[in-house]
Every structure is written in structure tokens, then in C-alpha cells.
Design an enzyme around this catalytic site. Structure first.
Site, PDB file in Angstrom:
ATOM      1  N   ASP A  38       0.835  -1.196   0.000  1.00 35.24           N
ATOM      2  CA  ASP A  38       0.000   0.000   0.000  1.00 35.24           C
ATOM      3  C   ASP A  38       0.875   1.253   0.000  1.00 35.24           C
ATOM      4  O   ASP A  38       2.032   1.213   0.442  1.00 35.24           O
ATOM      5  CB  ASP A  38      -0.889   0.028   1.244  1.00 35.24           C
ATOM      6  CG  ASP A  38      -1.957  -1.065   1.211  1.00 35.24           C
ATOM      7  OD1 ASP A  38      -2.368  -1.454   0.110  1.00 35.24           O
ATOM      8  OD2 ASP A  38      -2.378  -1.501   2.301  1.00 35.24           O
ATOM      9  N   TYR A  66       5.949  -8.539   8.644  1.00 35.18           N
ATOM     10  CA  TYR A  66       5.707  -7.101   8.776  1.00 35.18           C
ATOM     11  C   TYR A  66       5.994  -6.641  10.201  1.00 35.18           C
ATOM     12  O   TYR A  66       5.866  -7.402  11.156  1.00 35.18           O
ATOM     13  CB  TYR A  66       4.243  -6.763   8.480  1.00 35.18           C
ATOM     14  CG  TYR A  66       3.785  -7.021   7.072  1.00 35.18           C
ATOM     15  CD1 TYR A  66       4.034  -6.103   6.057  1.00 35.18           C
ATOM     16  CD2 TYR A  66       3.084  -8.180   6.749  1.00 35.18           C
ATOM     17  CE1 TYR A  66       3.596  -6.338   4.761  1.00 35.18           C
ATOM     18  CE2 TYR A  66       2.643  -8.418   5.457  1.00 35.18           C
ATOM     19  CZ  TYR A  66       2.901  -7.492   4.470  1.00 35.18           C
ATOM     20  OH  TYR A  66       2.467  -7.730   3.192  1.00 35.18           O
ATOM     21  N   ASP A  80      -6.510   2.376   7.439  1.00 37.95           N
ATOM     22  CA  ASP A  80      -5.174   2.834   7.803  1.00 37.95           C
ATOM     23  C   ASP A  80      -5.191   4.344   8.006  1.00 37.95           C
ATOM     24  O   ASP A  80      -6.240   4.995   7.889  1.00 37.95           O
ATOM     25  CB  ASP A  80      -4.117   2.408   6.778  1.00 37.95           C
ATOM     26  CG  ASP A  80      -4.343   3.008   5.384  1.00 37.95           C
ATOM     27  OD1 ASP A  80      -5.056   4.017   5.269  1.00 37.95           O
ATOM     28  OD2 ASP A  80      -3.781   2.457   4.420  1.00 37.95           O
ATOM     29  N   ARG A 172      -4.160  -4.319   7.448  1.00 35.07           N
ATOM     30  CA  ARG A 172      -5.145  -3.256   7.694  1.00 35.07           C
ATOM     31  C   ARG A 172      -6.433  -3.854   8.257  1.00 35.07           C
ATOM     32  O   ARG A 172      -7.052  -3.285   9.166  1.00 35.07           O
ATOM     33  CB  ARG A 172      -5.462  -2.523   6.394  1.00 35.07           C
ATOM     34  CG  ARG A 172      -4.398  -1.543   5.946  1.00 35.07           C
ATOM     35  CD  ARG A 172      -4.888  -0.761   4.739  1.00 35.07           C
ATOM     36  NE  ARG A 172      -4.887  -1.545   3.512  1.00 35.07           N
ATOM     37  CZ  ARG A 172      -5.744  -1.383   2.516  1.00 35.07           C
ATOM     38  NH1 ARG A 172      -6.727  -0.500   2.630  1.00 35.07           N
ATOM     39  NH2 ARG A 172      -5.658  -2.107   1.425  1.00 35.07           N
TER      40      ARG A 172
END
Length: 302
Positions: A38, A66, A80, A172
Site C-alpha cells: 500500500d 511485517y 489505515d 489493515r
């Protein structure tokens, strides 16, 4: 120019923005990426160039790691920090123990609703295009896998985490769902990908470093050594005769790898010419030929 280059993607750029910039730097139209990030996210964005773009199919199911921060107190429409707040902002203070217990509920195989602002398609149209027009986004839940989900620290209304997930997982959505279960809303404040398959941040370069190396004629030094790619496949160096057959899509015998299902075939130390699949015994057929051109075609032009 065939190679794999790992970019440390900066925030604010789409993955396609990065691809376009590298195309301009390399003056190479054949550039693709392995695994979209993203615009908010940073970190590992592997790029494949030239004929090695054909390797993308082998990374489609690669796991990802992540690190990031979840903010509790309000949800957003994009799930987000790039989105607009949904509802009033609540003042909350969460504890480390509380969030670790909550995070444990998401480990394993779970049903996850993709974010409305995502590339998931509805009747051929990406969901984010419908969401931007405030049209109905009728997505269906999908099964994803969270292999590890560790809450590293909590400060006020923010929780930092590290997660290892299977392909197709939206962090997210995890943040959004945690906020719903807490009853106070939450969203993903920041996200950094540290690993995709075997490709990590320790190998990543900034766009500026790539541009400097290209101008200095040192770009080849930045490419990941092809023998390090797809470590689950054994490496074999083909003879000149076998390499010529493989470049033309012909099956060859590779007796030293009779037990392997798929192998990486090299001509010399660095030239990856094919991914070959065992047919029977020691006979392998090149499933993906990465050579620039079949030998017969080159010969016909002389």
C-alpha cells in the site's frame, strides 16, 4: 538486463510508482514487482527485470513478515492512517497484556474481510474504485493465515507488532477487526515489510542508491545473486550441450538431481536459464525458460 532488485519502498508511493521510476532509471521497459505494498507501507518491494519477470509466478504464495503500529480509538474508511475517521475519536489506554490476549485470537487460519479500499475485484472492477465513488463494496470474507502475531510494546493508544503471515493477508483488516473487538475502533498507523519469501531488508536499496549505481555503471552489483533466489529449488549447472537444449525448450537428463521435483538450471555461475521440472527418473523439462532467445533463433540471424 535480467535480475532481481530489492527496493526499500518509501511511504507515499504506490508499488506501480516504484516500478515506473525504476523503468526510467534502468531504461528497461520490462520491470515488475513481487507483492504489492500500500502507499502507506514501506520496506521490501522486490522488482524483477527482463526475462526474470517470469519468476513472479513462484512468489505468488510467498509468506511475508511485517512490523507496524496499530492505533486504537477510531477506525478509518481505508483501515489505515491515510483514510478518513469513522465516528468520534475515543480516548483509550490499552495494556500490553490486553492487546496480546486480543492478538492471540487472530493467530492461525481465520476468515478475513478485505478492506473496501483494496485491489480485490467485484465483477471485474477493483474495490477501491467503487469505494472512491462511495458505491457499495460487496466483498466476501476470505481465509487467510496468521503464522505469528507478536505485540512488541504498548504506549497509550498505540501497539507495535511483528507479524508473519501467508500471502493474501491484509494487516489493515487485522487492525480494523481488533478495534471492532475492543469496541473503540482502530486502524493501521504504519506498516513496514521486512521479509518476502527469502528476500529481506538487509538486501534492500533506496531508489536513490539504484540511480547512483546505474549512473556509475555498477548496477549489476546490486542485483541479488540468482543462486540465492527460490532456495527451495536446488541449483544445477548445465553443460554447454544441455544448456543449448534447455534454451530451446528441450528436456535434458540431470542425473545428480534425480530426487528433486523442480530445479534452477544455470549456464555458468550467474546465468539462470530455466526452472526445470522432473518428468521421470533423471529427465527434466524446462518449465520456464529464462534464456534471452532460443539458440536456433539466434543462429538464424547470423
Amino acid at each position: 538486463m535480467n535480475g532481481v532488485l530489492i527496493i526499500d519502498k518509501p511511504a507515499g508511493l504506490t508499488s506501480h510508482d516504484v516500478v515506473n521510476r525504476v523503468r526510467r532509471i534502468l531504461q528497461q521497459p520490462s520491470v515488475g514487482h513481487l507483492g504489492t505494498l500500500d502507499p502507506l507501507a514501506t520496506g521490501v518491494l522486490p522488482l524483477v527485470t527482463g526475462n526474470l519477470t517470469r519468476l513472479a509466478q513462484f512468489y505468488g504464495a510467498s509468506g511475508k513478515t511485517y512490523e507496524g503500529v496499530i492505533r486504537f480509538g477510531f477506525a478509518t474508511d481505508t483501515y489505515d492512517s491515510d483514510g478518513e475517521a469513522q465516528g468520534a475519536v475515543e480516548i483509550v489506554n490499552v495494556s500490553l497484556e490486553q492487546i496480546r490476549v486480543l492478538a492471540s485470537r487472530f493467530v492461525g487460519l481465520i476468515e478475513q474481510m478485505p478492506p473496501p479500499f483494496s485491489a480485490k475485484k467485484i465483477k471485474g472492477v477493483p474495490a477501491y474504485k467503487l469505494a472512491r465513488k462511495h458505491q457499495e463494496v460487496a466483498l466476501k470474507p476470505v481465509q487467510v493465515e496468521i503464522k505469528d502475531f507478536e505485540i512488541l510494546a504498548v504506549e497509550g493508544n498505540r501497539a507495535s507488532f511483528r507479524a508473519r503471515v501467508a500471502s493474501g493477508t491484509y494487516m489493515r483488516s487485522i487492525a480494523h477487526d481488533m478495534g471492532q473487538q475492543m469496541g473503540c475502533g482502530a486502524h493501521l498507523q504504519s506498516l513496514r515489510r521486512t521479509l518476502l519469501g527469502e528476500l529481506g531488508l538487509n538486501q534492500a536499496l533506496t531508489l536513490e542508491e539504484v540511480e547512483i549505481a546505474c549512473k556509475a555503471g555498477k548496477l549489476e552489483e546490486l542485483f541479488i545473486h540468482p543462486r540465492l533466489l527460490l532456495p527451495e529449488f536446488p541449483c544445477v549447472t548445465a553443460s554447454e550441450e544441455a544448456a543449448a537444449l534447455i534454451r530451446n525448450g528441450r528436456a535434458v537428463n540431470l542425473p545428480e538431481l534425480s530426487q528433486a521435483r523442480q530445479v534452477k538450471v544455470f549456464a555458468g555461475q550467474r546465468e539462470l536459464i530455466a526452472i526445470a521440472t522432473r518428468i521421470a527418473g533423471t529427465l527434466f523439462h524446462p518449465r520456464i525458460v529464462l534464456a534471452a532467445e532460443p539458440v536456433q533463433q539466434l543462429a538464424s540471424r547470423k
